[in-house]
Design a protein around this motif. Structure first.
Motif, PDB file in Angstrom:
ATOM      1  N   PHE A 149      41.974  63.920  10.567  1.00 21.90           N
ATOM      2  CA  PHE A 149      41.600  63.569   9.032  1.00 21.90           C
ATOM      3  C   PHE A 149      42.516  63.188   8.146  1.00 21.90           C
ATOM      4  N   SER A 150      42.116  62.209   7.325  1.00 26.53           N
ATOM      5  CA  SER A 150      43.083  61.739   6.459  1.00 26.53           C
ATOM      6  C   SER A 150      42.392  61.556   5.099  1.00 26.53           C
ATOM      7  N   SER A 151      42.983  61.858   3.885  1.00 25.42           N
ATOM      8  CA  SER A 151      42.460  61.533   2.621  1.00 25.42           C
ATOM      9  C   SER A 151      43.485  60.967   1.611  1.00 25.42           C
ATOM     10  N   GLY A 152      43.099  59.919   0.881  1.00 24.77           N
ATOM     11  CA  GLY A 152      44.007  59.207   0.180  1.00 24.77           C
ATOM     12  C   GLY A 152      43.400  59.121  -1.272  1.00 24.77           C
ATOM     13  N   TYR A 153      44.258  58.381  -1.992  1.00 24.37           N
ATOM     14  CA  TYR A 153      44.014  58.080  -3.270  1.00 24.37           C
ATOM     15  C   TYR A 153      43.115  57.025  -3.830  1.00 24.37           C
ATOM     16  N   LEU A 176      34.597  58.132   5.338  1.00 21.09           N
ATOM     17  CA  LEU A 176      33.705  58.990   4.530  1.00 21.09           C
ATOM     18  C   LEU A 176      33.831  58.364   3.141  1.00 21.09           C
ATOM     19  N   ASP A 177      33.109  57.781   2.555  1.00 26.15           N
ATOM     20  CA  ASP A 177      33.267  56.951   1.135  1.00 26.15           C
ATOM     21  C   ASP A 177      32.136  57.860  -0.015  1.00 26.15           C
ATOM     22  N   ALA A 178      32.454  59.118   0.046  1.00 30.90           N
ATOM     23  CA  ALA A 178      31.501  59.709  -0.671  1.00 30.90           C
ATOM     24  C   ALA A 178      32.018  60.477  -2.099  1.00 30.90           C
ATOM     25  N   HIS A 179      33.252  60.520  -2.401  1.00 29.65           N
ATOM     26  CA  HIS A 179      33.820  60.816  -3.610  1.00 29.65           C
ATOM     27  C   HIS A 179      34.324  59.804  -4.769  1.00 29.65           C
ATOM     28  N   LYS A 180      34.098  60.305  -5.672  1.00 33.39           N
ATOM     29  CA  LYS A 180      34.216  59.367  -7.026  1.00 33.39           C
ATOM     30  C   LYS A 180      35.880  59.689  -7.467  1.00 33.39           C
ATOM     31  N   ASP A 181      36.567  60.639  -7.084  1.00 30.12           N
ATOM     32  CA  ASP A 181      37.844  60.686  -7.715  1.00 30.12           C
ATOM     33  C   ASP A 181      38.814  61.486  -6.485  1.00 30.12           C
ATOM     34  N   VAL A 182      39.853  61.986  -6.648  1.00 26.82           N
ATOM     35  CA  VAL A 182      40.722  62.064  -5.667  1.00 26.82           C
ATOM     36  C   VAL A 182      40.383  63.441  -5.078  1.00 26.82           C
ATOM     37  N   ILE A 183      40.523  63.624  -3.609  1.00 28.80           N
ATOM     38  CA  ILE A 183      40.325  64.586  -3.101  1.00 28.80           C
ATOM     39  C   ILE A 183      41.447  65.684  -3.146  1.00 28.80           C
ATOM     40  N   LEU A 184      41.358  66.785  -3.415  1.00 28.66           N
ATOM     41  CA  LEU A 184      42.416  67.954  -3.506  1.00 28.66           C
ATOM     42  C   LEU A 184      42.535  68.856  -2.369  1.00 28.66           C
ATOM     43  N   SER A 185      41.408  68.839  -1.525  1.00 20.03           N
ATOM     44  CA  SER A 185      41.387  70.038  -0.454  1.00 20.03           C
ATOM     45  C   SER A 185      40.435  69.624   0.497  1.00 20.03           C
ATOM     46  N   MET A 186      40.830  69.785   1.829  1.00 15.31           N
ATOM     47  CA  MET A 186      39.668  69.808   2.831  1.00 15.31           C
ATOM     48  C   MET A 186      39.874  71.132   3.700  1.00 15.31           C
ATOM     49  N   SER A 187      38.657  71.342   4.379  1.00 16.74           N
ATOM     50  CA  SER A 187      38.636  72.643   5.082  1.00 16.74           C
ATOM     51  C   SER A 187      37.418  72.602   5.957  1.00 16.74           C
ATOM     52  N   PHE A 188      37.565  72.793   7.406  1.00 17.67           N
ATOM     53  CA  PHE A 188      36.739  72.831   8.353  1.00 17.67           C
ATOM     54  C   PHE A 188      35.976  74.147   8.904  1.00 17.67           C
ATOM     55  N   ASN A 189      35.004  74.382   8.943  1.00 19.79           N
ATOM     56  CA  ASN A 189      34.314  75.669   9.599  1.00 19.79           C
ATOM     57  C   ASN A 189      34.983  75.672  10.894  1.00 19.79           C
ATOM     58  N   THR A 190      34.163  76.772  11.695  1.00 17.26           N
ATOM     59  CA  THR A 190      35.149  77.185  12.921  1.00 17.26           C
ATOM     60  C   THR A 190      34.901  76.475  13.909  1.00 17.26           C
ATOM     61  N   ASP A 191      33.871  75.630  14.296  1.00 17.20           N
ATOM     62  CA  ASP A 191      33.676  74.740  15.262  1.00 17.20           C
ATOM     63  C   ASP A 191      34.103  73.396  14.953  1.00 17.20           C
ATOM     64  N   GLY A 192      34.284  73.012  13.772  1.00 19.62           N
ATOM     65  CA  GLY A 192      34.630  71.699  13.357  1.00 19.62           C
ATOM     66  C   GLY A 192      33.294  70.788  13.115  1.00 19.62           C
ATOM     67  N   SER A 193      32.130  71.372  12.978  1.00 16.42           N
ATOM     68  CA  SER A 193      30.964  70.432  12.783  1.00 16.42           C
ATOM     69  C   SER A 193      30.664  70.464  11.211  1.00 16.42           C
ATOM     70  N   LEU A 194      31.328  71.081  10.435  1.00 15.67           N
ATOM     71  CA  LEU A 194      31.188  70.900   8.778  1.00 15.67           C
ATOM     72  C   LEU A 194      32.472  70.641   8.106  1.00 15.67           C
ATOM     73  N   LEU A 195      32.472  69.957   7.183  1.00 17.57           N
ATOM     74  CA  LEU A 195      33.826  69.636   6.264  1.00 17.57           C
ATOM     75  C   LEU A 195      33.480  70.083   4.650  1.00 17.57           C
ATOM     76  N   ALA A 196      34.113  70.830   4.263  1.00 13.21           N
ATOM     77  CA  ALA A 196      33.918  70.982   2.879  1.00 13.21           C
ATOM     78  C   ALA A 196      35.503  70.597   1.972  1.00 13.21           C
ATOM     79  N   THR A 197      34.918  69.846   0.826  1.00  9.45           N
ATOM     80  CA  THR A 197      36.177  69.376   0.022  1.00  9.45           C
ATOM     81  C   THR A 197      35.874  69.856  -1.239  1.00  9.45           C
TER      82      THR A 197
END
Length: 520
Positions: A149-153, A176-197
């Protein structure tokens, strides 16, 4: 503030931080001067990678973990980017593959040779071209191989499938085009089915990455989030940021309800960002402040009070970035449960800090080392993309249990069992009683096993414990390095002598059994 009970039973109450001595640090490392809020360091059981300062593009160093001491100023670098390197991450399932992203809007995948680097590496294994602005974050999927996974400006998160033969990839499998500003952090749950930003618009988003659907949004005005982290299987999120009064703050959230945090705690009034790290095996949370030398650690519980303060490691040397060693690279004989690699730019130093549980016994402590995430993927890239979810494969850290290497060990075929000269020359072997035949077959099997052990011993002599060939180890440059290599070789010689003595005893026993059989 979190509730600190007067008496609380916990085996981690007395965990303390132990900084490595100067000869076990990495000295003269030109740490980057970038002000980007990232770790700038990535570690695995074989290498430590550090983003470095250089002119004309971006570069980072890859140093063998056991090569401590002063670094050669002409040490080779990985320097293929045209802009500053902003983030680096090791592949969790291959200790010799690392990903990097840069201000030049590219992500590059590098193969690191197993032998000592002799020249700069400038050509990557793969190059990912999809972002139109600089790429600030990269994350490997925790259970599926070759998913990045990669996130940019450009406010986009791209999912890449690296399980292809193409050297240049320009089409990610999902955007994934759901953000309106710069993403500062990404984290997965244990099995990788969910992503928190965590986003610069102060919102925390919980996303299904394969469907591209936002499941929940936390927009709590009194907590400006910087970093977000999944707390293993506890179905909770932890975020670090600042309060309404610009105090550094941590907040705990229920994964199923992000409307209001479960708790908030103000830490101090410093301005540096807080990096959270969670150990799901011990349920311990570490909070590292950028720009100060403190590491606070807590114990997480599923019921109130959720956050139990344990202790704080203090140091006068401020850290610019931090790296963590995976659990399979820890020293279990010293009851080490976590290890940080602290970047100190004022001294050009990388200092390991071990978190240790004080125990008197030197045996393996099974209660503080449960089964942990191994180095083998649970899914292929295509299986995960097709919707399959699976937790990580767990391994034991007990010495000798194996299954902790990141590369599959391909076993050689067993040698064909040859009949012994004794059974060929004795013409009365066909008239031998059943018990004698069984005894002879046992002796023959033990001799074959001895031959296989001798072959393994020869292979073992060609290796050191860290996976590098003896002839490929870097030559010592200082007196301390020379002493370390001398003691290491003495230990290797002592161990090999013990193995040879054991083989001699086995050979004598087999000879005696063989004589008894011949006499009978």
């Amino acid at each position: 503030m979190s509730w600190h009970p007067l008496y609380r039973s916990s085996k981690f109450r007395h965990v303390y931080g132990k900084a490595a001595s100067k000869d076990k640090c990495y000295d003269c490392v030109p740490i980057t001067l970038s002000v980007h809020d990232n770790h700038f360091c990535a570690v695995n059981p074989h290498f430590i990678a550090v983003v470095t300062e250089c002119a004309g593009g971006g570069a980072f160093l890859v140093i063998p973990v056991h090569q401590t001491g002063k670094l050669d100023p002409h040490y080779p670098r990985i320097c293929g980017h045209k802009g500053n390197v902003l983030d680096i991450k090791w592949n969790p399932f291959n200790d010799f593959v690392i990903a990097s992203c840069s201000e030049d809007a590219t992500i590059k995948i590098w193969d690191i040779p197993k032998h000592l680097l002799t020249k700069n590496i400038t050509s990557p294994k793969k190059e990912l071209l999809g972002h139109v602005r600089r790429v600030g974050l990269i994350e490997w999927h925790p259970t599926a191989s070759n998913i990045l996974f990669s996130s940019g400006y450009d406010y986009k998160i791209m999912i890449w499938n690296l399980d292809t033969k193409e050297a240049v990839l320009s089409n990610p499998v999902k955007i994934l085009d759901a953000h309106k500003d710069v993403i500062l952090s990404m984290s997965f749950n244990t099995d990788g089915s969910l992503l928190a930003t965590a986003c610069r618009d102060r919102n925390i988003r919980l996303i299904d990455p394969r469907a591209g659907v936002i499941l929940q949004v936390a927009s709590y005005k009194s907590h400006r989030v910087n970093k977000v982290l999944f707390l293993g299987n506890m179905k909770k999120l932890l975020s670090t940021g600042t309060s309404r009064w610009n105090n550094r703050q941590i907040a705990l959230w229920d994964q199923n309800d992000l409307s209001v945090p479960l708790m908030e705690e103000d830490l101090d009034g410093s301005s540096g960002i807080l990096f959270p790290f969670y150990d799901s095996d011990t349920h311990m949370l570490y909070v590292v402040g950028k720009g100060d030398g403190n590491i606070r650690y807590y114990e997480i519980s599923p019921e109130k009070p959720y956050l139990n303060y344990l202790m704080e490691y203090r140091s006068p040397l401020p850290q610019k970035g931090i790296g963590i060693m995976p659990k399979r690279g820890l020293e279990v004989s010293a009851c080490e449960i976590f290890r940080f690699y602290k970047l100190i730019p004022t001294k050009s130093l990388v200092q390991p800090i071990s978190m240790i549980v004080p125990r008197r016994s030197e045996s393996y402590q099974e209660d503080i080392y449960p089964l942990t995430t191994g180095a083998q993927p649970a899914l292929t890239a295509q299986e995960w993309l097709n919707g399959v979810n699976k937790g990580p494969l767990l391994v034991s850290l007990r010495p000798g249990s194996g299954a902790v290497n990141s590369l599959p060990q391909f076993l050689e075929p067993e040698p064909l069992q040859k009949t012994t000269a004794l059974s060929q020359n004795c013409d009365w072997a066909g008239r031998m009683p059943l018990e004698e035949k069984q005894k002879r077959s046992e002796i023959r099997d033990s001799r074959n096993q001895l031959k296989e052990e001798e072959i393994l011993l020869k292979k073992e002599q060609m290796r050191l414990s860290n996976g590098f060939d003896i002839f490929e180890c870097p030559p010592p440059k200082t007196e301390n390095e020379l002493l370390q290599m001398f003691y290491r070789q003495q230990e290797e010689i002592r161990r090999l002598r013990e193995l040879v003595n054991q083989r001699d005893v086995q050979i004598k026993q087999l000879e005696l059994e063989l004589r008894n059989v011949c006499k009978d």
